[in-house]
Design a protein around this motif. Sequence first.
Motif, mmCIF file in Angstrom:
data_model
loop_
_atom_site.group_PDB
_atom_site.id
_atom_site.type_symbol
_atom_site.label_atom_id
_atom_site.label_comp_id
_atom_site.label_asym_id
_atom_site.label_seq_id
_atom_site.Cartn_x
_atom_site.Cartn_y
_atom_site.Cartn_z
ATOM 1 N N MET A 91 -45.683 46.497 -5.627
ATOM 2 C CA MET A 91 -44.677 45.910 -6.509
ATOM 3 C C MET A 91 -45.388 45.522 -7.803
ATOM 4 S SD MET A 91 -43.047 43.558 -3.476
ATOM 5 C CE MET A 91 -41.680 42.891 -4.432
ATOM 6 N N PRO A 92 -45.297 46.336 -8.838
ATOM 7 C CA PRO A 92 -46.125 46.149 -10.043
ATOM 8 C C PRO A 92 -45.643 45.017 -10.943
ATOM 9 C CG PRO A 92 -44.698 48.041 -10.319
ATOM 10 C CD PRO A 92 -44.487 47.562 -8.911
ATOM 11 N N ARG A 93 -46.620 44.372 -11.582
ATOM 12 C CA ARG A 93 -46.398 43.429 -12.682
ATOM 13 C C ARG A 93 -45.264 42.441 -12.393
ATOM 14 N NH1 ARG A 93 -47.428 48.338 -14.477
ATOM 15 N NH2 ARG A 93 -45.261 48.866 -14.828
ATOM 16 N N LEU A 94 -45.492 41.601 -11.388
ATOM 17 C CA LEU A 94 -44.452 40.665 -10.943
ATOM 18 C C LEU A 94 -44.648 39.241 -11.434
ATOM 19 C CD1 LEU A 94 -43.835 41.475 -7.164
ATOM 20 C CD2 LEU A 94 -42.331 41.955 -9.092
ATOM 21 N N HIS A 95 -45.902 38.769 -11.503
ATOM 22 C CA HIS A 95 -46.151 37.342 -11.659
ATOM 23 C C HIS A 95 -46.940 37.033 -12.923
ATOM 24 C CE1 HIS A 95 -46.988 38.800 -7.432
ATOM 25 N NE2 HIS A 95 -45.834 38.188 -7.261
ATOM 26 N N LEU A 96 -46.635 35.884 -13.515
ATOM 27 C CA LEU A 96 -47.410 35.347 -14.632
ATOM 28 C C LEU A 96 -48.096 34.056 -14.179
ATOM 29 C CD1 LEU A 96 -44.934 35.885 -17.606
ATOM 30 C CD2 LEU A 96 -47.191 36.950 -17.356
ATOM 31 N N TYR A 97 -49.142 33.669 -14.949
ATOM 32 C CA TYR A 97 -50.000 32.565 -14.542
ATOM 33 C C TYR A 97 -50.244 31.596 -15.695
ATOM 34 C CZ TYR A 97 -50.839 35.275 -10.365
ATOM 35 O OH TYR A 97 -50.655 35.957 -9.200
ATOM 36 N N HIS A 98 -50.684 30.404 -15.346
ATOM 37 C CA HIS A 98 -51.117 29.422 -16.335
ATOM 38 C C HIS A 98 -52.549 29.787 -16.731
ATOM 39 C CE1 HIS A 98 -47.605 26.849 -15.794
ATOM 40 N NE2 HIS A 98 -47.724 27.079 -14.502
ATOM 41 N N LEU A 99 -52.656 30.785 -17.612
ATOM 42 C CA LEU A 99 -53.939 31.370 -17.987
ATOM 43 C C LEU A 99 -54.046 31.369 -19.507
ATOM 44 C CD1 LEU A 99 -56.481 32.813 -16.985
ATOM 45 C CD2 LEU A 99 -55.186 34.939 -16.922
ATOM 46 N N ASP A 100 -54.787 30.409 -20.044
ATOM 47 C CA ASP A 100 -54.815 30.191 -21.491
ATOM 48 C C ASP A 100 -55.336 31.392 -22.264
ATOM 49 O OD1 ASP A 100 -53.825 27.680 -21.088
ATOM 50 O OD2 ASP A 100 -55.763 26.671 -21.211
ATOM 51 N N ASP A 101 -56.387 32.037 -21.759
ATOM 52 C CA ASP A 101 -57.009 33.105 -22.527
ATOM 53 C C ASP A 101 -56.358 34.472 -22.306
ATOM 54 O OD1 ASP A 101 -57.866 33.196 -19.948
ATOM 55 O OD2 ASP A 101 -59.977 33.581 -20.407
ATOM 56 N N ALA A 102 -55.412 34.568 -21.363
ATOM 57 C CA ALA A 102 -54.688 35.824 -21.147
ATOM 58 C C ALA A 102 -53.303 35.508 -20.588
ATOM 59 C CB ALA A 102 -55.463 36.733 -20.203
ATOM 60 N N PRO A 103 -52.452 34.854 -21.392
ATOM 61 C CA PRO A 103 -51.164 34.374 -20.884
ATOM 62 C C PRO A 103 -50.206 35.470 -20.454
ATOM 63 C CG PRO A 103 -51.274 34.152 -23.276
ATOM 64 C CD PRO A 103 -52.647 34.521 -22.824
ATOM 65 N N ASP A 104 -50.420 36.709 -20.918
ATOM 66 C CA ASP A 104 -49.517 37.800 -20.575
ATOM 67 C C ASP A 104 -50.019 38.653 -19.416
ATOM 68 O OD1 ASP A 104 -47.749 37.113 -22.666
ATOM 69 O OD2 ASP A 104 -48.967 38.225 -24.112
ATOM 70 N N LEU A 105 -51.197 38.335 -18.880
ATOM 71 C CA LEU A 105 -51.743 39.102 -17.766
ATOM 72 C C LEU A 105 -50.922 38.826 -16.506
ATOM 73 C CD1 LEU A 105 -53.945 40.975 -16.670
ATOM 74 C CD2 LEU A 105 -55.351 38.947 -16.259
ATOM 75 N N GLN A 106 -50.495 39.883 -15.862
ATOM 76 C CA GLN A 106 -49.650 39.758 -14.680
ATOM 77 C C GLN A 106 -50.398 40.204 -13.427
ATOM 78 O OE1 GLN A 106 -46.440 42.126 -16.737
ATOM 79 N NE2 GLN A 106 -45.113 40.618 -15.764
ATOM 80 N N SER A 107 -49.765 39.976 -12.291
ATOM 81 C CA SER A 107 -50.316 40.462 -11.036
ATOM 82 C C SER A 107 -49.246 41.206 -10.254
ATOM 83 C CB SER A 107 -50.872 39.313 -10.195
ATOM 84 O OG SER A 107 -49.844 38.430 -9.793
ATOM 85 N N CYS A 108 -49.699 41.995 -9.291
ATOM 86 C CA CYS A 108 -48.799 42.780 -8.459
ATOM 87 C C CYS A 108 -48.957 42.362 -6.996
ATOM 88 C CB CYS A 108 -49.106 44.274 -8.595
ATOM 89 S SG CYS A 108 -50.736 44.745 -7.954
ATOM 90 N N ASN A 109 -48.014 42.787 -6.176
ATOM 91 C CA ASN A 109 -48.159 42.698 -4.726
ATOM 92 C C ASN A 109 -48.595 44.056 -4.209
ATOM 93 O OD1 ASN A 109 -47.292 40.033 -4.479
ATOM 94 N ND2 ASN A 109 -45.149 40.602 -4.183
ATOM 95 N N LEU A 110 -49.765 44.112 -3.605
ATOM 96 C CA LEU A 110 -50.262 45.331 -2.982
ATOM 97 C C LEU A 110 -50.203 45.123 -1.471
ATOM 98 C CD1 LEU A 110 -51.653 48.115 -3.637
ATOM 99 C CD2 LEU A 110 -53.818 46.932 -3.233
ATOM 100 N N VAL A 111 -49.310 45.828 -0.806
ATOM 101 C CA VAL A 111 -49.135 45.671 0.640
ATOM 102 C C VAL A 111 -49.876 46.793 1.357
ATOM 103 C CG1 VAL A 111 -47.493 45.495 2.535
ATOM 104 C CG2 VAL A 111 -46.898 44.566 0.287
ATOM 105 N N LEU A 112 -50.789 46.412 2.228
ATOM 106 C CA LEU A 112 -51.561 47.368 3.020
ATOM 107 C C LEU A 112 -51.085 47.331 4.465
ATOM 108 C CD1 LEU A 112 -55.210 46.665 1.762
ATOM 109 C CD2 LEU A 112 -53.561 48.331 0.876
ATOM 110 N N SER A 113 -50.971 48.502 5.069
ATOM 111 C CA SER A 113 -50.586 48.604 6.476
ATOM 112 C C SER A 113 -51.679 49.327 7.249
ATOM 113 C CB SER A 113 -49.267 49.375 6.623
ATOM 114 O OG SER A 113 -48.206 48.654 6.020
#
Length: 269
Positions: free
Chosen positions: A187-209
Amino acid sequence: MAMNAISDVVQNRPRPLREFDQIYMKSGDMVMQTEFVANWVEDKNVAFIGDGDAISISIAYFKHCGITEYGPKSVTVFDFDERIVEAIRRFAQKEDIPNLTAELYNVLDAFPKPGAFDLFYTNPPWGQHNDGESVNVFAQRGMEAVGYRGDGMIVIADDKELEWPKQVLGKVQRFGAESGYFVSRMMPRLHLYHLDDAPDLQSCNLVLSALPGAARAVESTPVVEPERLNNFYGRSKAPRVRYVREKKRLNYGMANEDEYELILLEGQS
């Protein structure tokens, strides 16, 4: 109601220590993540390998409050930060959530309960400066927790423009394949963080089975290889701390007395 519940969770979590790459997810994205993860872990015993964001608390709390009809059978958090461990324990006790607990544990040590869980979840240091090796260490502990037979969710950086998140994603997927896992969902580019030096950097959910036949007996051992430890928490930040100890209990929803000074009215003492 969901945002109010997340507000309760956020008020409870300690302030992040950037030295250890603790960067917290924003509240709105926590609601979305909680609802998805709570459904994913329905009636399962889940191991969280670290959990600064407090998604572990959120999925248990949502089910407890009736916000979601689904949720985990049990949640156990393994974290080296005693502030996080104790905050989880206090929240579980205060809200009477018996299936939520936490244990003090450093991911570099042998995992204490291999094969005891059905699923694992981790949002590890994102491995910008070590080719994703820090992510792989956390993922390995998760795989050990489920005996290489259960699924896992890894939350890591995902960005269209930057090169390093793509490199890390590739490394982690390769590590998963070598460990008997395949990517069953991303699930790409889902979440944002309280990250001062990269406020637009997102994270994904990578599900492994886990692949059929990948389950095996686990002999967990400490991680000591220098190539796995270099830049673990960022550039030139190899691990040097085993545990973060809680010096005193704080109410994270209130200002600490070290943060302010009272200037009294004339005649007051």
